[in-house]
Scaffold this active site. Sequence first.
Site, PDB file in Angstrom:
ATOM      1  N   GLN A 195      -0.140 -20.829 -65.555  1.00 45.62           N
ATOM      2  CA  GLN A 195      -0.853 -22.100 -65.409  1.00 45.62           C
ATOM      3  C   GLN A 195      -1.590 -22.424 -66.720  1.00 45.62           C
ATOM      4  OE1 GLN A 195      -2.838 -22.264 -61.206  1.00 45.62           O
ATOM      5  NE2 GLN A 195      -2.610 -20.096 -61.751  1.00 45.62           N
ATOM      6  N   ASP A 214      -2.561 -22.344 -73.229  1.00 46.42           N
ATOM      7  CA  ASP A 214      -3.044 -21.861 -74.530  1.00 46.42           C
ATOM      8  C   ASP A 214      -1.959 -21.256 -75.422  1.00 46.42           C
ATOM      9  OD1 ASP A 214      -4.674 -19.208 -72.651  1.00 46.42           O
ATOM     10  OD2 ASP A 214      -2.650 -19.226 -73.470  1.00 46.42           O
ATOM     11  N   HIS A 226       1.682 -26.004 -66.313  1.00 45.59           N
ATOM     12  CA  HIS A 226       0.722 -27.075 -66.607  1.00 45.59           C
ATOM     13  C   HIS A 226       0.842 -27.569 -68.043  1.00 45.59           C
ATOM     14  CE1 HIS A 226      -1.825 -25.585 -62.979  1.00 45.59           C
ATOM     15  NE2 HIS A 226      -0.761 -26.275 -62.627  1.00 45.59           N
ATOM     16  N   CYS A 241       5.848 -45.309 -83.374  1.00 41.98           N
ATOM     17  CA  CYS A 241       6.065 -46.569 -82.638  1.00 41.98           C
ATOM     18  C   CYS A 241       4.753 -47.283 -82.366  1.00 41.98           C
ATOM     19  CB  CYS A 241       6.787 -46.276 -81.308  1.00 41.98           C
ATOM     20  SG  CYS A 241       5.716 -45.571 -80.048  1.00 41.98           S
ATOM     21  N   GLY A 252      -5.649 -13.228 -62.823  1.00 42.06           N
ATOM     22  CA  GLY A 252      -6.670 -14.127 -63.354  1.00 42.06           C
ATOM     23  C   GLY A 252      -6.564 -15.566 -62.912  1.00 42.06           C
ATOM     24  N   THR A 253      -6.249 -15.782 -61.632  1.00 40.69           N
ATOM     25  CA  THR A 253      -6.258 -17.157 -61.142  1.00 40.69           C
ATOM     26  C   THR A 253      -7.070 -17.247 -59.855  1.00 40.69           C
ATOM     27  OG1 THR A 253      -4.925 -19.070 -60.457  1.00 40.69           O
ATOM     28  CG2 THR A 253      -4.050 -16.885 -59.913  1.00 40.69           C
ATOM     29  N   SER A 254      -7.783 -18.378 -59.730  1.00 38.64           N
ATOM     30  CA  SER A 254      -8.609 -18.558 -58.525  1.00 38.64           C
ATOM     31  C   SER A 254      -7.749 -19.021 -57.349  1.00 38.64           C
ATOM     32  CB  SER A 254      -9.711 -19.594 -58.805  1.00 38.64           C
ATOM     33  OG  SER A 254      -9.103 -20.822 -59.222  1.00 38.64           O
ATOM     34  N   PRO A 291     -11.325  -9.746 -61.110  1.00 33.60           N
ATOM     35  CA  PRO A 291     -12.579  -9.023 -60.853  1.00 33.60           C
ATOM     36  C   PRO A 291     -13.279  -9.520 -59.591  1.00 33.60           C
ATOM     37  CG  PRO A 291     -12.548  -9.924 -63.091  1.00 33.60           C
ATOM     38  CD  PRO A 291     -11.355 -10.444 -62.394  1.00 33.60           C
ATOM     39  N   ALA A 336      -8.225  -8.155 -66.385  1.00 33.81           N
ATOM     40  CA  ALA A 336      -6.761  -8.178 -66.533  1.00 33.81           C
ATOM     41  C   ALA A 336      -6.267  -7.113 -67.512  1.00 33.81           C
ATOM     42  CB  ALA A 336      -6.335  -9.563 -67.011  1.00 33.81           C
TER      43      ALA A 336
HETATM   44  N1  APR Z   1      -9.471 -10.710 -65.858  1.00 34.07           N
HETATM   45  C1  APR Z   1      -8.886 -11.235 -64.742  1.00 34.07           C
HETATM   46  N2  APR Z   1      -9.368 -12.321 -64.086  1.00 34.07           N
HETATM   47  C2  APR Z   1     -10.499 -12.879 -64.560  1.00 34.07           C
HETATM   48  C3  APR Z   1     -11.171 -12.391 -65.710  1.00 34.07           C
HETATM   49  C4  APR Z   1     -10.617 -11.251 -66.357  1.00 34.07           C
HETATM   50  N3  APR Z   1     -11.197 -10.709 -67.447  1.00 34.07           N
HETATM   51  N4  APR Z   1     -12.276 -13.193 -65.918  1.00 34.07           N
HETATM   52  C5  APR Z   1     -12.271 -14.136 -64.937  1.00 34.07           C
HETATM   53  N5  APR Z   1     -11.217 -13.942 -64.122  1.00 34.07           N
HETATM   54  C6  APR Z   1     -10.822 -14.728 -62.944  1.00 34.07           C
HETATM   55  C7  APR Z   1     -11.956 -15.426 -62.218  1.00 34.07           C
HETATM   56  O1  APR Z   1     -12.527 -14.559 -61.249  1.00 34.07           O
HETATM   57  C8  APR Z   1     -11.218 -16.597 -61.548  1.00 34.07           C
HETATM   58  O2  APR Z   1     -10.772 -16.237 -60.246  1.00 34.07           O
HETATM   59  O3  APR Z   1      -9.977 -15.761 -63.401  1.00 34.07           O
HETATM   60  C9  APR Z   1     -10.000 -16.835 -62.449  1.00 34.07           C
HETATM   61  C10 APR Z   1     -10.045 -18.153 -63.204  1.00 34.07           C
HETATM   62  O4  APR Z   1      -9.989 -19.198 -62.265  1.00 34.07           O
HETATM   63  P1  APR Z   1      -9.940 -20.711 -62.803  1.00 34.07           P
HETATM   64  O5  APR Z   1     -11.006 -20.903 -63.828  1.00 34.07           O
HETATM   65  O6  APR Z   1      -9.917 -21.582 -61.579  1.00 34.07           O
HETATM   66  O7  APR Z   1      -8.551 -20.807 -63.580  1.00 34.07           O
HETATM   67  P2  APR Z   1      -7.110 -21.028 -62.963  1.00 34.07           P
HETATM   68  O8  APR Z   1      -6.968 -20.359 -61.633  1.00 34.07           O
HETATM   69  O9  APR Z   1      -6.136 -20.647 -64.020  1.00 34.07           O
HETATM   70  O10 APR Z   1      -7.068 -22.634 -62.769  1.00 34.07           O
HETATM   71  C11 APR Z   1      -5.842 -23.209 -62.343  1.00 34.07           C
HETATM   72  O11 APR Z   1      -6.831 -25.405 -62.634  1.00 34.07           O
HETATM   73  O12 APR Z   1      -8.123 -26.767 -63.958  1.00 34.07           O
HETATM   74  C12 APR Z   1      -6.827 -26.483 -63.574  1.00 34.07           C
HETATM   75  O13 APR Z   1      -4.863 -26.851 -64.784  1.00 34.07           O
HETATM   76  C13 APR Z   1      -6.018 -26.061 -64.760  1.00 34.07           C
HETATM   77  O14 APR Z   1      -4.370 -24.299 -64.951  1.00 34.07           O
HETATM   78  C14 APR Z   1      -5.659 -24.616 -64.459  1.00 34.07           C
HETATM   79  C15 APR Z   1      -5.709 -24.582 -62.946  1.00 34.07           C
END
Ligand code: APR
Length: 247
Positions: free
Chosen positions: A109, A112, A127, A156, A193-195, A220, A237
Amino acid sequence: MHGDSSTSKRTEISRGVPRFRTFERIVFFTGAGLSAESGIPTYRGQGGIWHQYSYEDFACQRAFDRDPEKVWDFHDARRAKVAACEPNAGHRVIAEVQQAKPGTVVITQNIDGLHQRAGAHSVIELHGSLWRVRCDREGINVANDQVPLVPRRCACGAYWRPDIVWFEDMLDPANIQHATDALRSCDLLVSVGTSGVVYPAAELPLIAMEAGAATIEINPEETSVSRLYQHTIRAAASEALAALWAE
Ligand code: APR
């Protein structure tokens, strides 16, 4: 001497969690948390981007149509920040696994580009990317890593548009299809690392679960989808990925 000071903090992971070496077709499904250790802020956690900026003003088509210069000021600042960051050990482990096991797929997602800079290939960027721009008038899409972008307009005359899936945008159907195919045939899904709160990306892991893959969540913190995973690892991670690849 008790351990070499250069060894990174080793995360103990229970033997009940399956190690990467025992699988052949792994899918890594990654979010902003994977890049947090590279110094790139996440979106929703502490210090998250959406706590400082409203996406309605900076990261949606309406904002771009209303004030492209303002959106490009925000976007150039993000490109500058990310350009100064390096891939971390977590990105490198994923690239190593892909090297050793060609059936490994990365679905991210993140925008970067750090997976690619760490050596991963054929990354599915659900994304989009900070490092591509497109002209919707001419229907062209080009790689661009200038910081800042100069000029901001296509030949253009239309503004270049960041090739990012903003809120309210549709995802590229080809990416969805590639991700679905990979998730249907994987033997291990590793969410890193995704919420898990942004759709439709957040529902993709269900495909692997329904297909019977083993599943691991690395975060975490507890997430709204943690209960769906067979194994949840409450660690950063880079530490968790290194531990699951080491043995
Ligand atoms: N290692 C693993 N996970 C981590 C770390 C780490 N060091 N630090 C933070 N996290 C976790 C947090 O606990 C959280 O659950 O990474 C997650 C980040 O969540 P978001 O900030 O919601 O990011 P993401 O899930 O990638 O968002 C999805 O939302 O805004 C849109 O398009 C954007 O791609 C993005 C999408």
